[in-house]
Design a protein around this motif. Structure first.
Motif, PDB file in Angstrom:
ATOM      1  N   LEU A   1      51.975  37.061  23.975  1.00 11.77           N
ATOM      2  CA  LEU A   1      52.583  38.081  23.108  1.00 11.77           C
ATOM      3  C   LEU A   1      54.046  37.782  22.811  1.00 11.77           C
ATOM      4  CD1 LEU A   1      51.080  41.376  24.541  1.00 11.77           C
ATOM      5  CD2 LEU A   1      50.774  40.458  22.241  1.00 11.77           C
ATOM      6  N   HIS A   2      54.746  37.217  23.786  1.00 11.71           N
ATOM      7  CA  HIS A   2      56.171  36.944  23.602  1.00 11.71           C
ATOM      8  C   HIS A   2      56.446  35.608  22.923  1.00 11.71           C
ATOM      9  CE1 HIS A   2      57.684  40.449  25.667  1.00 11.71           C
ATOM     10  NE2 HIS A   2      56.826  40.236  26.656  1.00 11.71           N
ATOM     11  N   MET A   3      55.546  34.646  23.064  1.00 15.61           N
ATOM     12  CA  MET A   3      55.826  33.304  22.576  1.00 15.61           C
ATOM     13  C   MET A   3      55.183  32.975  21.228  1.00 15.61           C
ATOM     14  SD  MET A   3      55.552  31.258  26.173  1.00 15.61           S
ATOM     15  CE  MET A   3      55.897  29.679  25.440  1.00 15.61           C
ATOM     16  N   LEU A   4      54.121  33.662  20.847  1.00 17.20           N
ATOM     17  CA  LEU A   4      53.395  33.327  19.629  1.00 17.20           C
ATOM     18  C   LEU A   4      53.551  34.414  18.579  1.00 17.20           C
ATOM     19  CD1 LEU A   4      50.050  32.037  21.174  1.00 17.20           C
ATOM     20  CD2 LEU A   4      51.880  30.661  20.206  1.00 17.20           C
ATOM     21  N   GLU A   5      53.238  34.027  17.344  1.00 19.30           N
ATOM     22  CA  GLU A   5      53.201  35.008  16.272  1.00 19.30           C
ATOM     23  C   GLU A   5      52.040  35.963  16.526  1.00 19.30           C
ATOM     24  OE1 GLU A   5      52.954  33.118  12.480  1.00 19.30           O
ATOM     25  OE2 GLU A   5      54.422  31.592  13.043  1.00 19.30           O
ATOM     26  N   PRO A   6      52.139  37.194  16.042  1.00 22.73           N
ATOM     27  CA  PRO A   6      51.077  38.174  16.330  1.00 22.73           C
ATOM     28  C   PRO A   6      49.680  37.728  15.888  1.00 22.73           C
ATOM     29  CG  PRO A   6      52.996  39.279  15.440  1.00 22.73           C
ATOM     30  CD  PRO A   6      53.273  37.809  15.348  1.00 22.73           C
ATOM     31  N   GLY A   7      49.575  37.003  14.789  1.00 20.85           N
ATOM     32  CA  GLY A   7      48.265  36.572  14.323  1.00 20.85           C
ATOM     33  C   GLY A   7      47.634  35.480  15.161  1.00 20.85           C
TER      34      GLY A   7
ATOM     35  N   ALA B   1      39.150  43.310  52.040  1.00 21.64           N
ATOM     36  CA  ALA B   1      40.459  42.783  51.670  1.00 21.64           C
ATOM     37  C   ALA B   1      40.322  41.553  50.793  1.00 21.64           C
ATOM     38  CB  ALA B   1      41.264  42.444  52.921  1.00 21.64           C
ATOM     39  N   GLU B   2      39.265  40.765  51.036  1.00 17.40           N
ATOM     40  CA  GLU B   2      39.043  39.578  50.206  1.00 17.40           C
ATOM     41  C   GLU B   2      38.710  39.977  48.772  1.00 17.40           C
ATOM     42  OE1 GLU B   2      35.763  36.082  49.882  1.00 17.40           O
ATOM     43  OE2 GLU B   2      36.499  36.554  51.886  1.00 17.40           O
ATOM     44  N   GLY B   3      37.946  41.046  48.607  1.00 18.12           N
ATOM     45  CA  GLY B   3      37.604  41.538  47.274  1.00 18.12           C
ATOM     46  C   GLY B   3      38.828  42.029  46.520  1.00 18.12           C
ATOM     47  N   ILE B   4      39.720  42.707  47.221  1.00 22.05           N
ATOM     48  CA  ILE B   4      40.949  43.190  46.594  1.00 22.05           C
ATOM     49  C   ILE B   4      41.830  42.019  46.183  1.00 22.05           C
ATOM     50  CG2 ILE B   4      43.089  44.476  47.008  1.00 22.05           C
ATOM     51  CD1 ILE B   4      41.416  46.379  48.752  1.00 22.05           C
ATOM     52  N   ALA B   5      41.890  40.993  47.020  1.00 23.11           N
ATOM     53  CA  ALA B   5      42.678  39.800  46.683  1.00 23.11           C
ATOM     54  C   ALA B   5      42.094  39.093  45.474  1.00 23.11           C
ATOM     55  CB  ALA B   5      42.733  38.860  47.879  1.00 23.11           C
ATOM     56  N   MET B   6      40.773  39.020  45.381  1.00 25.77           N
ATOM     57  CA  MET B   6      40.129  38.363  44.239  1.00 25.77           C
ATOM     58  C   MET B   6      40.377  39.150  42.944  1.00 25.77           C
ATOM     59  SD  MET B   6      38.596  35.543  45.170  1.00 25.77           S
ATOM     60  CE  MET B   6      37.037  35.135  44.468  1.00 25.77           C
ATOM     61  N   VAL B   7      40.303  40.470  43.016  1.00 25.07           N
ATOM     62  CA  VAL B   7      40.558  41.295  41.831  1.00 25.07           C
ATOM     63  C   VAL B   7      42.021  41.162  41.403  1.00 25.07           C
ATOM     64  CG1 VAL B   7      40.658  43.672  40.988  1.00 25.07           C
ATOM     65  CG2 VAL B   7      38.675  42.884  42.280  1.00 25.07           C
ATOM     66  N   THR B   8      42.931  41.102  42.351  1.00 22.92           N
ATOM     67  CA  THR B   8      44.348  40.905  42.034  1.00 22.92           C
ATOM     68  C   THR B   8      44.565  39.553  41.370  1.00 22.92           C
ATOM     69  OG1 THR B   8      44.963  42.283  43.920  1.00 22.92           O
ATOM     70  CG2 THR B   8      46.673  40.868  43.005  1.00 22.92           C
ATOM     71  N   LEU B   9      43.943  38.521  41.889  1.00 20.27           N
ATOM     72  CA  LEU B   9      44.034  37.196  41.290  1.00 20.27           C
ATOM     73  C   LEU B   9      43.477  37.198  39.874  1.00 20.27           C
ATOM     74  CD1 LEU B   9      44.649  34.154  41.577  1.00 20.27           C
ATOM     75  CD2 LEU B   9      42.323  33.904  42.456  1.00 20.27           C
ATOM     76  N   PHE B  10      42.326  37.826  39.683  1.00 17.00           N
ATOM     77  CA  PHE B  10      41.723  37.934  38.352  1.00 17.00           C
ATOM     78  C   PHE B  10      42.653  38.654  37.388  1.00 17.00           C
ATOM     79  CE2 PHE B  10      39.079  40.461  35.409  1.00 17.00           C
ATOM     80  CZ  PHE B  10      38.456  39.438  34.727  1.00 17.00           C
ATOM     81  N   SER B  11      43.257  39.726  37.850  1.00 17.42           N
ATOM     82  CA  SER B  11      44.172  40.490  36.997  1.00 17.42           C
ATOM     83  C   SER B  11      45.388  39.664  36.596  1.00 17.42           C
ATOM     84  CB  SER B  11      44.622  41.760  37.715  1.00 17.42           C
ATOM     85  OG  SER B  11      43.523  42.567  38.014  1.00 17.42           O
ATOM     86  N   LEU B  12      45.953  38.944  37.558  1.00 14.54           N
ATOM     87  CA  LEU B  12      47.115  38.108  37.242  1.00 14.54           C
ATOM     88  C   LEU B  12      46.761  36.972  36.297  1.00 14.54           C
ATOM     89  CD1 LEU B  12      48.943  37.883  40.689  1.00 14.54           C
ATOM     90  CD2 LEU B  12      49.694  39.089  38.635  1.00 14.54           C
ATOM     91  N   LEU B  13      45.611  36.336  36.516  1.00  8.39           N
ATOM     92  CA  LEU B  13      45.209  35.229  35.648  1.00  8.39           C
ATOM     93  C   LEU B  13      44.854  35.695  34.246  1.00  8.39           C
ATOM     94  CD1 LEU B  13      43.048  33.036  38.045  1.00  8.39           C
ATOM     95  CD2 LEU B  13      45.326  32.547  37.165  1.00  8.39           C
ATOM     96  N   THR B  14      44.574  36.959  34.080  1.00  6.98           N
ATOM     97  CA  THR B  14      44.259  37.490  32.758  1.00  6.98           C
ATOM     98  C   THR B  14      45.490  38.100  32.091  1.00  6.98           C
ATOM     99  OG1 THR B  14      42.031  37.967  33.527  1.00  6.98           O
ATOM    100  CG2 THR B  14      42.726  39.026  31.499  1.00  6.98           C
ATOM    101  N   ALA B  15      46.259  38.865  32.827  1.00  3.01           N
ATOM    102  CA  ALA B  15      47.387  39.588  32.237  1.00  3.01           C
ATOM    103  C   ALA B  15      48.599  38.707  31.992  1.00  3.01           C
ATOM    104  CB  ALA B  15      47.773  40.758  33.131  1.00  3.01           C
ATOM    105  N   LEU B  16      48.907  37.799  32.893  1.00  6.02           N
ATOM    106  CA  LEU B  16      50.095  36.963  32.741  1.00  6.02           C
ATOM    107  C   LEU B  16      50.044  36.097  31.481  1.00  6.02           C
ATOM    108  CD1 LEU B  16      52.794  36.292  34.105  1.00  6.02           C
ATOM    109  CD2 LEU B  16      51.613  34.480  35.332  1.00  6.02           C
ATOM    110  N   PRO B  17      48.944  35.389  31.210  1.00  2.00           N
ATOM    111  CA  PRO B  17      48.897  34.627  29.952  1.00  2.00           C
ATOM    112  C   PRO B  17      48.940  35.518  28.712  1.00  2.00           C
ATOM    113  CG  PRO B  17      47.245  33.814  31.459  1.00  2.00           C
ATOM    114  CD  PRO B  17      47.802  35.062  32.061  1.00  2.00           C
ATOM    115  N   ALA B  18      48.371  36.715  28.808  1.00  4.60           N
ATOM    116  CA  ALA B  18      48.413  37.624  27.661  1.00  4.60           C
ATOM    117  C   ALA B  18      49.843  38.044  27.350  1.00  4.60           C
ATOM    118  CB  ALA B  18      47.552  38.850  27.935  1.00  4.60           C
ATOM    119  N   VAL B  19      50.611  38.364  28.361  1.00  3.59           N
ATOM    120  CA  VAL B  19      52.007  38.760  28.161  1.00  3.59           C
ATOM    121  C   VAL B  19      52.830  37.587  27.621  1.00  3.59           C
ATOM    122  CG1 VAL B  19      54.095  39.519  29.371  1.00  3.59           C
ATOM    123  CG2 VAL B  19      51.911  40.601  29.865  1.00  3.59           C
ATOM    124  N   LEU B  20      52.609  36.407  28.169  1.00  4.74           N
ATOM    125  CA  LEU B  20      53.320  35.222  27.677  1.00  4.74           C
ATOM    126  C   LEU B  20      52.959  34.923  26.225  1.00  4.74           C
ATOM    127  CD1 LEU B  20      53.141  32.847  30.770  1.00  4.74           C
ATOM    128  CD2 LEU B  20      55.139  34.028  29.865  1.00  4.74           C
TER     129      LEU B  20
END
Length: 103
Positions: free
Chosen positions: A23-29, A2-21
């Motif tokens: 994409l919405h806030m900056l110019e594509p370049g 369960a600790e491994g799943i929590a760590m992978v979830t945390l890693f995914s959120l820390l990587t995907a959330l800034p990427a989505v932000l």
């Protein structure tokens, strides 16, 4: 397990959330250079935290060192895929925003 799943979830959120932000806030370049800088900062923080916590080395569990390596790898990929002129444009834009906000 369960600790491994929590760590992978945390890693995914820390990587995907800034990427989505980004994409919405900056110019594509500017997305890849900004994402690369953010991931290198996250890798540094994960490395510092891993050094301070001193967890025992165990090949079965995911550690903060694994996260630091993953953030670095993804940051390098974003830096390689981005063009140097995009990074220069990102840094120039950030400098002009700071100069405009000062009295």
């Amino acid at each position: 397990m369960a600790e491994g799943i929590a760590m992978v979830t945390l890693f995914s959120l820390l990587t995907a959330l800034p990427a989505v932000l980004a994409l919405h806030m900056l110019e594509p370049g500017l997305v890849l250079p900004a994402f690369s800088v953010l991931l290198f900062a996250e890798a540094a923080l994960a490395g510092i935290a891993a050094h301070l916590i001193h967890m025992p080395d165990n090949a079965e569990d995911i550690t903060l060192w694994d996260f630091a390596g993953g953030f670095t790898l993804i940051g390098c990929a974003a830096a390689v895929l981005g063009e140097p002129d995009q990074a220069a444009l990102f840094l120039t834009e950030q400098g002009s925003l700071r100069a405009a906000s000062q009295p």
